[in-house]
Each structure stands twice: as C-alpha cells, then as structure tokens.
Write an enzyme that holds these catalytic residues in place. Structure first.
Site, PDB file in Angstrom:
ATOM      1  N   SER A   1       7.877  47.325  15.936  1.00  0.00           N
ATOM      2  CA  SER A   1       8.282  46.305  16.908  1.00  0.00           C
ATOM      3  C   SER A   1       8.055  46.713  18.358  1.00  0.00           C
ATOM      4  O   SER A   1       8.345  45.958  19.276  1.00  0.00           O
ATOM      5  CB  SER A   1       9.749  45.914  16.686  1.00  0.00           C
ATOM      6  OG  SER A   1      10.577  47.014  16.932  1.00  0.00           O
TER       7      SER A   1
ATOM      8  N   LYS B   1      19.262  43.108  19.030  1.00  0.00           N
ATOM      9  CA  LYS B   1      18.397  43.444  20.157  1.00  0.00           C
ATOM     10  C   LYS B   1      18.807  42.665  21.398  1.00  0.00           C
ATOM     11  O   LYS B   1      18.859  43.203  22.513  1.00  0.00           O
ATOM     12  CB  LYS B   1      16.935  43.169  19.803  1.00  0.00           C
ATOM     13  CG  LYS B   1      16.388  44.189  18.804  1.00  0.00           C
ATOM     14  CD  LYS B   1      14.981  43.861  18.384  1.00  0.00           C
ATOM     15  CE  LYS B   1      14.453  44.927  17.437  1.00  0.00           C
ATOM     16  NZ  LYS B   1      13.147  44.591  16.880  1.00  0.00           N
TER      17      LYS B   1
END
Ligand code: ADP
Length: 891
Positions: free
Chosen positions: A790, A833
């Site tokens: 990611s 996140k």
C-alpha cells in the site's frame, strides 16, 4: 623385636667378663632377637673387639639403661657398686652411649644402669663404612641367651665391660626345679593362657601356626620370656620380667602379662563387634521397615506417610473423574504407593496425580438462566461505543440461550492493542456468570505448549489449556485465547494444529494433552480469541472463528471512554475519588492529542494512572500534615507524657494510637481537591510527545511524502524519504523493508522514469533520470519492519517530488497499491488509516477509488473535518500527483 624357635641353645657357658652394650629404655629378654646399628665409637669398638675380631662367635651383655632427666648432676655412683633397686648410676664417658649422643643430650647427664642384663650372641654381623667421614659402622643381629648379674662395671677403652655372674639355672638345676608341683601348676596355667591367646590370635590373623609349635617344643621357662617379649609392654614391666630370676615368679608374672594382653585383645574385639552390630542394626531396621510397609500395604493399613496418600486418594475420588480415567488414576496411585519418596519418579508421579485430582472433571460454574437485557447492560456498562460489536455479542449469547449446546463459531476479536478485546471477553464471562481464564498464545511456537510434554521428558508439564483449567477449577469457563495470530510453527510442531482440535466441537470432547495422557472434555468451555491482525491466522483456524473487527477509536471516543470508564477506574485503583482528584476534559484531550498516538486506549490509561499516582502522593502528604498537626498531638499527649516520664521510647507509638480509619477519611475530606492543570501535566508526564506540526516539519524538503499504512498497532502515518546523489543509477532501499515493499519501490521508480517526459521531470535532451545519479529511498522508524503493497502511491509521489524538486503538501497523506501501468488498486484497513491521519492532524487523504465504500466505517465526525480524494481506476497515478499539489504551500 622377634624371637627364634629353632636352635634355641640351652644354658650357655657364660664368661666371667662381658663387653657391655647399653640398651636405652629397652630390655632384651632371653629368646628375643634384636637388630641394632652401631655407629658411636664406643659401640663400634665394642662390636669390633668383642664380636668381629673373635674367631669364635663371642658374647656381649646387653644392659638396660634408663633416661634420667630428673637426676641432679653429680649424684652418681661409681661403677661396680650395686644397689637394691637393681640399678647403678654412672657418669659415663662422653661417648659411652650412642643414643645419648644422637639425642644431643648433655653427656654430663647421669646414666642409670640396670644391674641385670642378658648375654647375647650375634646371629649376624655386617660391617660398613660411612662414605664422607670414613667411619666404620656395624649392623648386628643379637639373640638374647641368658640373664646375668653385673658384679662390677669398668671401662675398657671407650666401652664398658662388666664382671658378670650367671643368673639362669643350669640344666641340672632346671631339671630339678621342674619337678616342683607348684611350678608344674604354674606352667600349666601359663600354657593354658598362652594357648588361649594363640587361639584368639589365630581367629584374627591365621598366621600363628608357628607360635603353636613353640608352645610344644620350648621349655616353659623360656616360653615365658619369649611370649612377653613379643608384645608391647612398658619398660618397667620389661625390667621386672628381666628381674624375675626365680622361675615361679617369672611364670606367674608372664601368665599375668599374657592374660592382660589377652583381655585387651578381647576388649578391642568387643568394641569392634559393638560398632559392627550398630551398623547392621540400622540395616536391619531398614529391612524391617520395608517389611512393615509391605505388610501394612497387604492389610490396607495406613501410617503417617500413607495418610498423605489417603488424602490424595480422597481428593481423586471427589474429583469426579470418568470411570476409565479413574481406573487409570488408581493404577498410577498403586504404583506411587509402592515407591519410596526418595525414588526417582516418585515426585513426578505424585505431581501428575495431584493434577488429575485437581482438574475440574465435573465441576462447573452454575449456569443461570441468561438474561439478555442484563447482559447488554453489563456490556454497555463496561464499554463505551462498539455498538456493532456489542450487538454481535448479544446475538451470540441469544443463540446460546436458545440452544446451550449450539456449535456456534468461536468469536475472534481482531484489532490493535488496547481497544478492549480482552475486556469484552471478560464481560462475556460476567454476563454468562462464568469464570474467565486468559491463555496467552503470543510467541508460542511449540505444539507442546498447547498439548503438554509427554511424561517421559524430564520437567514435563501439561499444556497451557489444561493448566488454565486447573487454575480456574471449573470445566465451563470463558477461555480467552489471546493473540492467536502470534503463534508460529517451527520444527517443534505446529501449535495451530493443536488449536484446531481445541476449537473443533467435534474433537474437543476428547482433547488429548500429552502430559495428561487421558482425554479431557473441553466442550463446555466457551472459547473467545483475540488477534491484532487477521492475515497471520492460519486459514484452517480462521475458518472455525467468526472475526469481529475492533478498529481504533477516534479522539472523541477516547475522550468519552476516558471520562466514563478509565478515570473512575484509575482513581479507584489508586484509592482516590473525584473528591480528591479531578482531571478536566480539556486536559484529557491534551493527553489524547499530545501524549498518546495510538489506536486503542492503553497508553491513555497509563498516562491517567501516572497522574493518579502523583496525586496520591500529594493527598497522602496533605493527609499527614493534617493528622499530626491536629488530632494526633492532642490524643496522644497524655500518653506521651506518661511514657516520657517512664523514659520509654515513644515515637513508634504515636501514629498507631491515633490513626484509625475514621481519622484518615476525615483528613481526606479536609484536604483540598486537586485539579490537574497543564503545568501539572507537564510536570508529571514531561513535555508533550506529539504535535500537529510534525508532518509539516518533516515534509519541508522535496522528495518526502506522507503515506498511510496498517500495522498490528492499527493505522499509522508513514513518511517516505527519497534523495538523489552522484552514482551509477542504483536504487538503495533502507528501513527494514520486506520483499513486497521493495518491489513497490522498483515499480514506482520504473513508472516515474517511464513517464519522466509526461511529468516534465527531465529537461529537454536528458534521457534518463538516473544518469550519473543513485536514488536512495528510506522509510523512517528504521527499527520497525515494514511490508505490504500500500505504499505504492506514496513512493511515486516521493520520487516525482524529488525529481521535480517540488515539495509535497504536508497536510496530505495517501495510500494505495500501484501497478506498473499506473493503476491504483484498493488496499485494506481504510478506517484505521483515516483515523491515524486524523491523529496526526492531517486534513487531506488520497484513497483508491474502490476503497470509497470503506469510508462508511469511519465516524462521520472524523470525515467532517477531512478532505478525502479518490484516485479513479483507469486514471493513472498522475491524478495522485496532481492531488498531492506538489509545491502547494500551506500556512
Ligand atoms: P486489548 O485486549 O484489545 O489489547 P484491553 O481489553 O486490555 O485491550 O483494553 C485495554 C484497556 O482499555 C482496558 O482497561 C479496557 O477496559 C479499556 N477499554 C478499551 N476499550 C474500551 C471501551 N470501549 N470502553 C471502556 N473501556 C475500554
């Protein structure tokens, strides 16, 4: 000294004058043999002239002399004068006595000569020369022959001679005497005693055959001397033996001495027998005890030792083991009973039986009718928020209520640390009125940790599950398998496979612990698992569990949790209450923002506890001053006066006399309330650890971008730093990176190089971005291992920023996997996140388009303050770059 059997000469012809050899503190008796070494001039001269130079074998007289330490110098008698005691005293010439000289004694000392001696013949003579001095020495073996009386002693050169007269009888006299009935009686008596001695000695040594021959062959008057000479007796006794000239006296003396010797041997023998007897007594005792134990066992009788066994057996009986296991346990108990406590294996067998007796085979917590409403209240009361999670737990409980033996899946709470996974599980236990036991699986790599070691191993023990059940002592607890994602497998087996058996309702009825070696029914246990991440959990295990995710909390949620749950609990734990310590909301917010940066609330709880500790000290100090200044003094003063008057120590009495519970609480209430302010916060917790400006400061140069990653601690903000330097076009990567992230970096670099012209990164004519340059990409927090795809978009942004020398917007963070073609793919952990970005004070996030749906999980309060941008599928990374607004300066 020894004696000779053969050739024992009958009365010899004794010359009237004999050379005299002084024999210091010893007596040579007739029949005895001695070996002496002559070194002094006088004795050498004596031997030389009287023995060596004579053609026929000569005789010398051996005369006992006595040490005279006490005699006064000068009180001597001249040689030749006899006295009644049988001794003569003489001041000898300086070298008369070997031994005297050798001893270094004063030669002026008096010498006491005995006036009776024994004529001796040399059986063997050898002459030698001492090398350095050239002095002659002799070694003489002498045999005592017959007694003599000294008539006169005179010096011949350096040695003495004596005029002697024979004392022993002649052959004719002897024959005459032997007819005397008294003598016959005496000699019989003597022989009997001597025989007795010989037979005693025979038993001991078996080498006395020669002595028996003596008894039969040697005339009795000689025998007396020979026997006495063969044992250790005192000088005085030897002298008196020498002086026993009369045969009857000699025989009775010898009988007495032989008898005494015999007695002393018998006493010694008795003592040894006694000691030996004692030894065998203890051995006997041991044997008897063994037999007694066996008899008692036969009779089914118990003694003290067996009481213990009986207690164990009773405990085993009441443990409610299933019949087959009970049989097995009894077998083991029988084995144990036959063992000695010192025997190896005794204690291990005993520990094993104790375990069998302590395990909850039947015992369980009583199950009440489950009231869902109370259960819900309980969950609400213990936990703030977590609506969906609590709802799922209630559903789970409802199913159990309807169908208690339902094989529902095992709940597995997944989330970062400190989000309440453990406390939720313990709330389930409370709601179900069951005991709670936590089994930590973190770091378990050995299957034996779960299943136990077989008992054949030294130090073997049961696995953690059986051990946990022994601890809670019920067979239906709520068992938390904590950190189930942290088990790993290695050569020692796979703990996950053992866990599979545990969690499988088909198999866990007969869970087999290697140590226990008999099946244990785990089907009544309610298992709940926790994990930080789902990925590491082996798929087969995951298949048996229902994952319930607990993402991190927003600052607002944390604030609520702190105020509603953590602060009251922390105060309570420190013996305080809100009357003594108040932590205002504003302060809690500061702690959340500046002192903790975590998904859960564990650090927050720690910081609050630190404040409570500091406050407790203050309150305790205040309490002391109040107590001592007011009450204590008054109450104790009269007592103190009385004590002081008595001169006793008083200090130690003061506090216990006056302080009781009532007074303490009075003191507390009179103490002022402590309200935590920023100053106290800094004093106790130190300067703030985090602030919102961090991102802005770190992104101050081109080549740095902000990514959002997911770790086992929840979402995290991850900076990516890229820099260029002179080189050959190599890419260096640092920061403990895994293979996936390294590949992402390669992909990002390739893509940026391929699109260099489009992105206007290379000046006209410049072919390669890497011409004469090396690129180094670093992921800070170098000690933490990182991996995952990611970071793709973050890497690209960082490289573009580096090559274009334009700074990235500090308020923007991004996440997303990229492909070589420039597509942005969705990633996981969006809620965590976004929350992490929020914690960092980041206001803009760039997400892959397909992750848009995940935003539904993010609390709206967070989203309200955040700009979310989406990189569309199909559109390429330029969109991200555009969104990064490189070189866009924010205040
Ligand atoms: P985990 O097992 O997830 O690591 P814990 O269950 O040990 O975390 O929780 C840490 C602390 O935070 C506990 O004292 C717990 O009570 C508290 N806590 C966590 N979440 C909540 C919540 N939602 N409401 C109240 N307290 C909470």
């Amino acid at each position: 000294m020894s004696f000779r059997v053969e050739g024992m000469a009958e009365p010899v012809d004794l010359p009237s004058r004999l050379g005299i050899l002084p024999f210091r503190n010893k007596v040579l008796l007739p029949g005895a043999i001695i070996r002496i070494r002559c070194t002094s001039p006088s004795s050498v001269m004596l031997v030389e002239q009287e023995l060596w130079q004579k053609e026929e074998k000569g005789l010398i007289g051996v005369l006992p002399v006595r040490d005279t330490e006490t005699a006064a110098v000068g009180s001597m008698l001249s040689p030749g004068v006899g006295n009644d005691s049988g001794e003569r005293r003489l001041k000898g010439p300086a070298d008369v006595l070997d031994s005297q000289k050798q001893d270094g004694k004063n030669p002026q000392e008096l010498i006491h000569w005995h006036n009776r001696g024994v004529a001796a013949r040399a059986l063997h003579l050898s002459r030698g020369v001492e090398k350095p001095s050239g002095r002659v020495t002799y070694i003489v073996v002498l045999e005592g022959l017959c007694r003599f009386n000294v008539q006169e002693l005179s010096a011949r050169g350096t040695y003495y001679t004596a005029r002697v007269s024979r004392l022993d009888m002649t052959k004719a006299e002897l024959e005459q005497a032997e007819r005397d009935p008294d003598l016959i009686l005496l000699s019989r008596q003597f022989k009997a005693t001597a025989m007795e001695l010989i037979s005693v000695l025979e038993q001991k040594q078996k080498t006395v055959g020669r002595t028996k021959v003596l008894l039969e062959t040697v005339p009795v008057h000689r025998l007396a001397d020979i026997f006495v000479a063969s044992f250790e007796i005192s000088f005085e006794e030897q002298l008196s033996m020498l002086d026993s000239v009369d045969l009857k006296v000699r025989l009775s003396k010898a009988t007495e001495l032989v008898d005494r010797h015999l007695q002393s041997i018998r006493v010694a023998e008795k003592i040894t027998q006694k000691v030996e007897g004692q030894l065998s007594k203890s051995q006997k005792e041991f044997l008897l005890r063994q037999q007694m134990r066996a008899i008692k066992e036969e009779l089914g009788d118990n003694d003290d030792d067996d009481d213990d066994m009986a207690a164990l057996e009773r405990k085993m009986q009441s443990a409610g083991m299933p019949p087959n296991i009970w049989k097995h346990a009894q077998r083991e108990l029988r084995r144990l009973r036959k063992m000695q406590p010192q025997q190896p294996g005794y204690s291990s067998s005993r520990v094993y039986l104790e375990l069998l007796a302590n395990l909850p085979w039947q015992k369980g917590s009583e199950e009440h009718e489950l009231d869902l409403r109370t259960a819900k209240e309980r969950l609400d009361c213990d936990h703030y928020g977590l609506v969906k999670v609590k709802q799922r737990i209630i559903e789970y409980l409802a199913v159990r209520k309807l169908k208690p033996d339902a094989r529902g899946p095992v709940l597995c709470f997944v989330g970062p640390p400190g989000v309440g996974k453990t406390s939720l599980a313990s709330s389930i236990a409370t709601a179900l009125n069951r005991k709670f036991v936590r089994i930590s699986l973190g770091g378990v790599k050995d299957e034996a940790d779960i299943r136990g070691h077989r008992r054949t191993y030294v130090g073997s023990m049961p696995g953690r599950l059986i051990d946990g059940l022994k601890r809670v002592a019920v067979n239906n607890p709520v068992m938390l398998l904590d950190e189930i994602d942290k088990t790993g497998s290695d050569v020692r087996g796979d703990p996950a496979s053992a866990l599979l058996e545990v969690l499988d309702p088909e198999q866990n009825k007969t869970f087999n612990d290697h140590y226990l070696n008999v099946p244990f029914d785990l089907s009544k246990v309610i298992f709940v698992a926790t994990a930080n991440r789902v990925q590491p959990i082996p798929p087969a295990l995951l298949d048996r569990m229902e994952v319930i995710e607990l993402p991190g909390y927003t600052p607002e949620e944390k604030l609520k949790i702190a105020i509603k749950h953590l602060i009251p609990r922390v105060l309570d734990q420190h013996g305080l209450s809100s009357e003594f310590l108040q932590i205002p909301e504003a302060i809690v917010k500061i702690i959340i923002q500046r002192y903790t940066r975590e998904a859960g609330v564990r650090n927050l709880e720690r910081k609050l506890a630190a404040l409570a500790r500091a406050a407790a000290v203050k309150v305790a100090e205040q309490d002391c001053t109040v107590q001592l200044s007011k009450d204590v003094h008054q109450v104790t003063s009269s007592l103190l006066d009385a004590r002081l008057a008595g001169g006793a120590e008083v200090e130690m009495e003061v506090i216990p006399m006056a302080v009781n519970g009532q007074e303490i609480s009075d003191a507390f209430s009179s103490a002022s309330v402590l309200v935590v302010d920023e100053a106290m916060l800094e004093k106790v917790l130190g300067p703030p650890r985090f602030d919102d400006r961090e991102a802005a400061e770190r992104v101050a140069t081109p080549g740095i971008s902000v990514g959002l990653v997911w770790t086992s601690f929840g979402g995290e903000v991850q900076f990516v730093e890229a820099t260029a330097m002179v080189g050959k076009g190599d890419l260096h990567l640092t920061g403990q990176l895994g293979d996936v992230i390294k590949e992402s970096a390669q992909i990002a670099l390739t893509w940026v190089r391929a699109r260099a012209a489009d992105l206007k990164l290379s000046a006209a004519g410049e072919i390669s971005l890497l011409e004469n340059r090396d690129i180094h990409i670093h992921f800070p927090a170098g000690a933490v291992p990182k991996d995952g795809p990611s970071a793709g978009v973050t890497l690209v942004t960082s490289l573009v920023s580096l090559f274009s020398q334009r700074k990235v917007r500090a308020d923007t963070a991004m996440t997303g996997e990229m492909t070589l073609r420039g597509l942005v793919l969705p990633v996981g952990g969006i809620k965590d996140k976004v929350l992490a970005a929020h914690r960092y004070g980041i206001k803009r996030v760039i997400l892959p388009e397909r992750n848009l749906k995940d935003l539904a999980e993010v609390p709206s309060a967070i989203l309200a303050g955040m700009e979310v941008h989406v990189a569309h599928i199909g559109s390429d990374l330029e969109m991200v770059i555009a969104l990064s607004n490189l070189d866009h300066h924010i205040a």
